[in-house]
Enzyme design. Sequence first.
Site, PDB file in Angstrom:
ATOM      1  N   LYS A 229       0.833  -1.211   0.000  1.00  0.00           N
ATOM      2  CA  LYS A 229       0.000   0.000   0.000  1.00  0.00           C
ATOM      3  C   LYS A 229       0.866   1.259   0.000  1.00  0.00           C
ATOM      4  CE  LYS A 229      -1.737   1.610   4.081  1.00  0.00           C
ATOM      5  NZ  LYS A 229      -1.514   2.998   4.458  1.00  0.00           N
ATOM      6  N   ASN A 230       1.833   1.283   0.913  1.00  0.00           N
ATOM      7  CA  ASN A 230       2.594   2.529   1.076  1.00  0.00           C
ATOM      8  C   ASN A 230       3.610   2.752  -0.037  1.00  0.00           C
ATOM      9  OD1 ASN A 230       1.052   3.283   3.211  1.00  0.00           O
ATOM     10  ND2 ASN A 230       2.471   2.546   4.785  1.00  0.00           N
TER      11      ASN A 230
ATOM     12  N   ASP B 263       3.740  -0.028  12.414  1.00  0.00           N
ATOM     13  CA  ASP B 263       2.525  -0.626  11.835  1.00  0.00           C
ATOM     14  C   ASP B 263       2.331  -2.080  12.270  1.00  0.00           C
ATOM     15  OD1 ASP B 263       2.152   1.763  10.524  1.00  0.00           O
ATOM     16  OD2 ASP B 263       2.922   1.066   8.598  1.00  0.00           O
TER      17      ASP B 263
ATOM     18  N   ARG C 206      -0.233  14.198  13.403  1.00  0.00           N
ATOM     19  CA  ARG C 206       0.470  13.965  12.135  1.00  0.00           C
ATOM     20  C   ARG C 206       0.777  15.318  11.497  1.00  0.00           C
ATOM     21  NH1 ARG C 206      -1.106   8.616  10.388  1.00  0.00           N
ATOM     22  NH2 ARG C 206       0.587   8.685   8.882  1.00  0.00           N
TER      23      ARG C 206
ATOM     24  N   ILE D 202       2.665  18.408   9.323  1.00  0.00           N
ATOM     25  CA  ILE D 202       3.275  18.427   7.989  1.00  0.00           C
ATOM     26  C   ILE D 202       4.357  19.521   7.900  1.00  0.00           C
ATOM     27  CG2 ILE D 202       1.318  17.416   6.750  1.00  0.00           C
ATOM     28  CD1 ILE D 202       0.559  20.289   5.894  1.00  0.00           C
ATOM     29  N   ASP D 203       4.850  19.940   9.075  1.00  0.00           N
ATOM     30  CA  ASP D 203       5.834  21.034   9.103  1.00  0.00           C
ATOM     31  C   ASP D 203       7.089  20.743   8.273  1.00  0.00           C
ATOM     32  OD1 ASP D 203       6.030  19.049  11.175  1.00  0.00           O
ATOM     33  OD2 ASP D 203       7.720  20.165  11.999  1.00  0.00           O
TER      34      ASP D 203
ATOM     35  N   CYS E 153      -5.837  12.097  12.143  1.00  0.00           N
ATOM     36  CA  CYS E 153      -5.667  10.658  12.195  1.00  0.00           C
ATOM     37  C   CYS E 153      -5.697  10.199  13.638  1.00  0.00           C
ATOM     38  CB  CYS E 153      -4.336  10.291  11.565  1.00  0.00           C
ATOM     39  SG  CYS E 153      -4.134   8.547  11.394  1.00  0.00           S
TER      40      CYS E 153
ATOM     41  N   ARG F 265      -9.133  -0.007   4.024  1.00  0.00           N
ATOM     42  CA  ARG F 265      -8.145   0.985   3.572  1.00  0.00           C
ATOM     43  C   ARG F 265      -6.835   0.304   3.181  1.00  0.00           C
ATOM     44  NH1 ARG F 265      -6.485   4.548   7.986  1.00  0.00           N
ATOM     45  NH2 ARG F 265      -4.891   4.892   6.429  1.00  0.00           N
TER      46      ARG F 265
ATOM     47  N   ILE G   1       6.892   6.023  17.910  1.00  0.00           N
ATOM     48  CA  ILE G   1       6.643   6.903  16.753  1.00  0.00           C
ATOM     49  C   ILE G   1       5.350   7.719  16.903  1.00  0.00           C
ATOM     50  CG2 ILE G   1       6.548   6.999  14.194  1.00  0.00           C
ATOM     51  CD1 ILE G   1       8.960   5.339  14.653  1.00  0.00           C
TER      52      ILE G   1
HETATM   53  N1  EPU Z   1       6.379  14.157  11.593  1.00  0.00           N
HETATM   54  C1  EPU Z   1       6.545  15.476  11.952  1.00  0.00           C
HETATM   55  N2  EPU Z   1       6.453  16.434  10.973  1.00  0.00           N
HETATM   56  C2  EPU Z   1       6.218  16.130   9.669  1.00  0.00           C
HETATM   57  C3  EPU Z   1       6.044  14.770   9.306  1.00  0.00           C
HETATM   58  C4  EPU Z   1       6.139  13.799  10.297  1.00  0.00           C
HETATM   59  O1  EPU Z   1       6.746  15.790  13.111  1.00  0.00           O
HETATM   60  O2  EPU Z   1       6.158  17.065   8.840  1.00  0.00           O
HETATM   61  C5  EPU Z   1       6.481  13.130  12.639  1.00  0.00           C
HETATM   62  C6  EPU Z   1       5.206  12.324  12.834  1.00  0.00           C
HETATM   63  O3  EPU Z   1       4.291  12.974  13.663  1.00  0.00           O
HETATM   64  C7  EPU Z   1       5.730  11.044  13.455  1.00  0.00           C
HETATM   65  C8  EPU Z   1       7.100  10.895  12.811  1.00  0.00           C
HETATM   66  O4  EPU Z   1       7.439  12.159  12.241  1.00  0.00           O
HETATM   67  O5  EPU Z   1       5.903  11.197  14.825  1.00  0.00           O
HETATM   68  C9  EPU Z   1       7.183   9.858  11.757  1.00  0.00           C
HETATM   69  O6  EPU Z   1       6.107   9.986  10.856  1.00  0.00           O
HETATM   70  P1  EPU Z   1       6.297   9.713   9.319  1.00  0.00           P
HETATM   71  O7  EPU Z   1       6.272  11.001   8.600  1.00  0.00           O
HETATM   72  O8  EPU Z   1       7.413   8.768   9.065  1.00  0.00           O
HETATM   73  O9  EPU Z   1       4.949   8.946   9.010  1.00  0.00           O
HETATM   74  P2  EPU Z   1       4.231   8.999   7.670  1.00  0.00           P
HETATM   75  O10 EPU Z   1       5.241   9.139   6.592  1.00  0.00           O
HETATM   76  O11 EPU Z   1       3.120   9.955   7.754  1.00  0.00           O
HETATM   77  C10 EPU Z   1       4.337   6.481   7.000  1.00  0.00           C
HETATM   78  C11 EPU Z   1       3.311   5.442   6.673  1.00  0.00           C
HETATM   79  C12 EPU Z   1       2.621   5.026   7.965  1.00  0.00           C
HETATM   80  C13 EPU Z   1       3.673   4.485   8.942  1.00  0.00           C
HETATM   81  C14 EPU Z   1       4.752   5.566   9.182  1.00  0.00           C
HETATM   82  C15 EPU Z   1       5.886   5.097  10.049  1.00  0.00           C
HETATM   83  C16 EPU Z   1       2.605   6.059   4.462  1.00  0.00           C
HETATM   84  C17 EPU Z   1       1.524   6.602   3.598  1.00  0.00           C
HETATM   85  N3  EPU Z   1       2.337   6.010   5.759  1.00  0.00           N
HETATM   86  O12 EPU Z   1       3.605   7.562   7.572  1.00  0.00           O
HETATM   87  O13 EPU Z   1       1.734   3.996   7.625  1.00  0.00           O
HETATM   88  O14 EPU Z   1       3.055   4.173  10.165  1.00  0.00           O
HETATM   89  O15 EPU Z   1       5.295   5.978   7.914  1.00  0.00           O
HETATM   90  O16 EPU Z   1       6.492   3.987   9.476  1.00  0.00           O
HETATM   91  O17 EPU Z   1       3.658   5.691   3.983  1.00  0.00           O
HETATM   92  C18 EPU Z   1      -0.232   2.701   7.808  1.00  0.00           C
HETATM   93  O18 EPU Z   1       0.072   2.181   6.721  1.00  0.00           O
HETATM   94  O19 EPU Z   1      -1.147   2.258   8.548  1.00  0.00           O
HETATM   95  C19 EPU Z   1       0.497   3.882   8.253  1.00  0.00           C
HETATM   96  C20 EPU Z   1       0.022   4.688   9.190  1.00  0.00           C
END
Ligand code: EPU
Length: 420
Positions: free
Chosen positions: A22-23, A304, A121, A123-124, A116, A397, A326
């Site tokens: 998926k990812n 996950d 989550r 996006i900074d 979520c 999903r 995380i």
């Molecule tokens: N974070 C920030 N700022 C940002 C982005 C992330 O502080 O701008 C923080 C998040 O809050 C978190 C950490 O960084 O504490 C790591 O988050 P990450 O960005 O790695 O997560 P993600 O990319 O949003 C992906 C997967 C998730 C999986 C995580 C961790 C996708 C679409 N999603 O999320 O998958 O849990 O990496 O491996 O690739 C799932 O499939 O159920 C799922 C949630």
Amino acid sequence: MSYFEIVGGKKLNGEIEVKGAKNAALKAVAAALLSKEKWTITNFPFIEDTNRILEMVEDLGVKVVRGDNQVEIEARFIKKNSLDKKLTQKLRASIILAGPMLARTGKVEMYHPGGCVIGKRPIDMFLDGFQKMGAKFRQREDEFVLSARKLSGTNIFFPKISVTGTETMMMTAVLAEGETILENAAMEPEIPMLAEFLNKCGAKISGAGTSTIKIIGVKKIRGGKIELIPDRIETGTFAILGALAGGRIKIKRCNPDHVRSLLVKMEKAGVKFEERENELIVWGTKKMISVDISTHEYPGFATDLQPPFTLLMTQAKGTSLVHDSIFDGRLMFTEALNLMGANVTMNDPHRVTVNGPAKLHGRKIASPDLRAGITLVLAGLIAEGKTRIENIYQIDRGYEKIEERLQKLGADIKRINSKS
Ligand code: EPU
């Protein structure tokens, strides 16, 4: 609303195939926007999240042709700069479209991606990265606009390791002018897969799969065909299912190396398994001992896989400490496990203590999020009596036709489509 009805306690045997990741699928669809030529993505899982992202790119005027386990995407024209509000708010991962759109069209308008239940989550890091590449950022309430006449290569050090953050900046830098270096980058296997394919189409990316990625911008990305890697979270979830409810379960079309940190813990807990090329065979056991886990970015223990592993530990002898480092909302589902008879104590939002083994009983419960949802399905399969799981959109999903695939192993699970 549809729900799953499960009668637990059946021993499961047989084979189950892992679908494409998926990812990886979500990012491949986003990356296809970098090219004006056709991309064919094979081993594509048709699940709610991938359907949503395909609808989002179709809404931009991109041609999408759905086939048998594959999809063709041709982004010759991107007719809009704004992402559909409703779809964006349904799919957190919609932020990954922002970079390729900005690189192709110079502008993107979007709403803050959906909240979520697994925790904050932000996006900074995405917004900082786009601005470092030269984009202007404006915000009106929960909508924001990014614009850039030209994107330029830059150095980005991620203060926190982020999977989608790394992927987004890597994709955006592909069409930026000059060199970009990403440091403290995520190393999840979906990232080198995407880089390898982009390179075949003309990109110049090196170091993907390590913590430092270098991208030299190019003018054009060609079309091509990409095969998605197997979903490592499905692989791990089925391995845990095998330990909990097998018999003997053969997991086909998977890459055991991608779930190494899980296998190490399962072995410590006393689970018997055998690795073959692209296959994993797992035997059920009633004699597990507790082990502790702490989630970590890849190649560490995947967050996950924390929910199904926590369930596994409810069936092991002793006390285990589960630490999800995380996300801060990913352990809330343990309340539902306790309703079913588990003995899990929440120490703080990131830590629980699991005391086992505990006998589980069927209950009516709702699926809070994707990974907790599939865990409740697994719990229902080992519980005594009948379990009803509501809010199964969350499970759909990420897992394609999961009830049909589990039925083939001998599980008593039905999808009931009810109107109310
Ligand atoms: N974070 C920030 N700022 C940002 C982005 C992330 O502080 O701008 C923080 C998040 O809050 C978190 C950490 O960084 O504490 C790591 O988050 P990450 O960005 O790695 O997560 P993600 O990319 O949003 C992906 C997967 C998730 C999986 C995580 C961790 C996708 C679409 N999603 O999320 O998958 O849990 O990496 O491996 O690739 C799932 O499939 O159920 C799922 C949630």
